[in-house]
Write a protein that holds these residues in place. Structure first.
Motif, PDB file in Angstrom:
ATOM      1  N   PRO A  91     -30.096  -0.490 -14.348  1.00  0.00           N
ATOM      2  CA  PRO A  91     -29.013   0.411 -13.965  1.00  0.00           C
ATOM      3  C   PRO A  91     -29.416   1.235 -12.744  1.00  0.00           C
ATOM      4  CG  PRO A  91     -30.175   1.288 -15.864  1.00  0.00           C
ATOM      5  CD  PRO A  91     -30.735  -0.096 -15.611  1.00  0.00           C
ATOM      6  N   TRP A  92     -28.438   1.727 -11.996  1.00  0.00           N
ATOM      7  CA  TRP A  92     -28.694   2.529 -10.800  1.00  0.00           C
ATOM      8  C   TRP A  92     -27.533   3.497 -10.652  1.00  0.00           C
ATOM      9  CZ3 TRP A  92     -25.082   1.689  -6.797  1.00  0.00           C
ATOM     10  CH2 TRP A  92     -24.252   0.573  -6.984  1.00  0.00           C
ATOM     11  N   SER A  93     -27.687   4.492  -9.789  1.00  0.00           N
ATOM     12  CA  SER A  93     -26.680   5.550  -9.713  1.00  0.00           C
ATOM     13  C   SER A  93     -26.320   5.907  -8.279  1.00  0.00           C
ATOM     14  CB  SER A  93     -27.187   6.826 -10.399  1.00  0.00           C
ATOM     15  OG  SER A  93     -27.346   6.647 -11.785  1.00  0.00           O
ATOM     16  N   ILE A  94     -25.078   6.334  -8.118  1.00  0.00           N
ATOM     17  CA  ILE A  94     -24.628   7.005  -6.902  1.00  0.00           C
ATOM     18  C   ILE A  94     -24.398   8.469  -7.270  1.00  0.00           C
ATOM     19  CG2 ILE A  94     -22.866   7.149  -5.115  1.00  0.00           C
ATOM     20  CD1 ILE A  94     -22.347   4.176  -5.486  1.00  0.00           C
ATOM     21  N   THR A  95     -25.029   9.371  -6.541  1.00  0.00           N
ATOM     22  CA  THR A  95     -24.981  10.801  -6.838  1.00  0.00           C
ATOM     23  C   THR A  95     -24.517  11.574  -5.604  1.00  0.00           C
ATOM     24  OG1 THR A  95     -27.220  11.355  -6.085  1.00  0.00           O
ATOM     25  CG2 THR A  95     -27.009  10.440  -8.319  1.00  0.00           C
ATOM     26  N   PRO A  96     -24.198  12.845  -5.760  1.00  0.00           N
ATOM     27  CA  PRO A  96     -23.944  13.650  -4.570  1.00  0.00           C
ATOM     28  C   PRO A  96     -25.210  13.762  -3.710  1.00  0.00           C
ATOM     29  CG  PRO A  96     -23.207  14.781  -6.561  1.00  0.00           C
ATOM     30  CD  PRO A  96     -24.021  13.605  -7.002  1.00  0.00           C
ATOM     31  N   TRP A  97     -25.037  13.893  -2.408  1.00  0.00           N
ATOM     32  CA  TRP A  97     -26.147  14.219  -1.517  1.00  0.00           C
ATOM     33  C   TRP A  97     -26.288  15.735  -1.529  1.00  0.00           C
ATOM     34  CZ3 TRP A  97     -30.248  12.277   0.672  1.00  0.00           C
ATOM     35  CH2 TRP A  97     -30.888  12.995   1.693  1.00  0.00           C
ATOM     36  N   LEU A  98     -27.388  16.224  -2.068  1.00  0.00           N
ATOM     37  CA  LEU A  98     -27.602  17.660  -2.219  1.00  0.00           C
ATOM     38  C   LEU A  98     -28.434  18.173  -1.050  1.00  0.00           C
ATOM     39  CD1 LEU A  98     -28.290  17.674  -6.054  1.00  0.00           C
ATOM     40  CD2 LEU A  98     -26.156  18.209  -4.870  1.00  0.00           C
ATOM     41  N   THR A  99     -27.962  19.224  -0.429  1.00  0.00           N
ATOM     42  CA  THR A  99     -28.598  19.716   0.790  1.00  0.00           C
ATOM     43  C   THR A  99     -29.574  20.853   0.495  1.00  0.00           C
ATOM     44  OG1 THR A  99     -26.790  21.265   1.208  1.00  0.00           O
ATOM     45  CG2 THR A  99     -26.601  19.072   2.173  1.00  0.00           C
TER      46      THR A  99
END
Length: 283
Positions: A91-99
């Protein structure tokens, strides 16, 4: 240590196009860690792809639980879950890009600016966990269960032997008597981001998420901060002296693990050295 599978931009593009084509966009490699490859996807997203089987279970935990949390600081809760395929097994994930800037890259004294904020984050996180929360044999457990590992670390010659009596003292502090609480499990400076204004802008890497003794996360008092910031941090928490002292024990345990790891980066070794120095200073 060799990865189980090679992960590159071509593979990640294929995964996105096959499973989430509406999010396909330019990919930028960000990190190739022991467990996961991280890519930035366009301006607002990131892709987290395991490189080995042990990391796959941690991704599953993040996909299951992080979207259920309402926390006062952004976390990388997956916005899309990726599944294993015939050409990629995990499994793998797409997440928000956190700055923000990784806190490990910042001087220690200014970190005081977010000490109260991190305390508020933990106060919100440390709530009773459900019975099916992820189990973790090395986080949230009694400190005494880490005795054998600590003996190996002291024997490595990379952890000062004069810290052994302090370890014995802290490992003997009575264990958490309350219900198992949610625990981040890996709250060190490389897993925190700070904004340009000095505030805490994100908490990263919930791969060690588990339920148990919240003192595990209080190790941040010594891993992240110096004495003045530690005082601010503790003032923002409602914890008893035993829990605070177990937090100090966890800081010693985690700091020793980092120090004894010969494969660790210079950044991580600096975190370990800081923790070992700080646990000497106060409780």
């Amino acid at each position: 240590m060799e990865a189980d599978i090679a992960v590159d931009a071509a593979l990640v593009h294929t995964l996105i196009r096959d499973q989430h084509p509406d999010l396909d966009g330019p990919l930028t490699p960000v990190a190739m860690g022991w467990d996961n490859a991280i890519f930035r996807l366009g301006p607002d997203l990131a892709v987290r792809v395991p490189r080995r089987r042990v990391a796959a279970a941690l991704i599953t935990h993040e996909q299951r639980w992080l979207p259920t949390f309402a926390l006062p600081v952004p976390i990388p809760a997956p916005v899309r879950a990726g599944a294993a395929t015939e050409y990629y097994p995990y499994p793998w994930s797409i997440t928000p890009w956190l700055t923000g800037t990784v806190v490990a890259a910042l001087p220690v004294p200014p970190r005081r600016s977010f000490a109260a904020q991190l305390a508020a984050f933990l106060t919100t996180l440390h709530r009773p966990a459900p019975v099916d929360a992820p189990a973790n044999p090395v986080r949230g457990v009694p400190l005494s269960t880490r005795d054998a590992a600590m003996a190996d670390r002291f024997a490595s010659g990379r952890v000062p032997l004069d810290l052994r009596p302090l370890w014995k003292e802290l490992a003997a502090v009575p264990f958490w008597a309350g219900p198992p609480l949610w625990v981040h499990g890996d709250l060190h400076p490389a897993n925190l981001l700070a904004g340009a204004d000095g505030s805490l802008s994100a908490v990263l890497d919930f791969g060690d998420l588990t339920a148990g003794d919240p003192a595990t996360d209080l190790a941040a008092a010594w891993l992240v901060f110096d004495g003045p910031a530690r005082a601010v941090f503790r003032a923002g928490l409602d914890v008893d002296d035993d829990t605070w002292q177990r937090g100090r024990g966890w800081a010693l345990n985690i700091g020793a693990a980092i120090a004894a790891d010969v494969s660790g980066t210079a950044e991580m070794h600096a975190i370990g050295a800081h923790a070992l120095a700080q646990v000497r200073l106060d409780g």
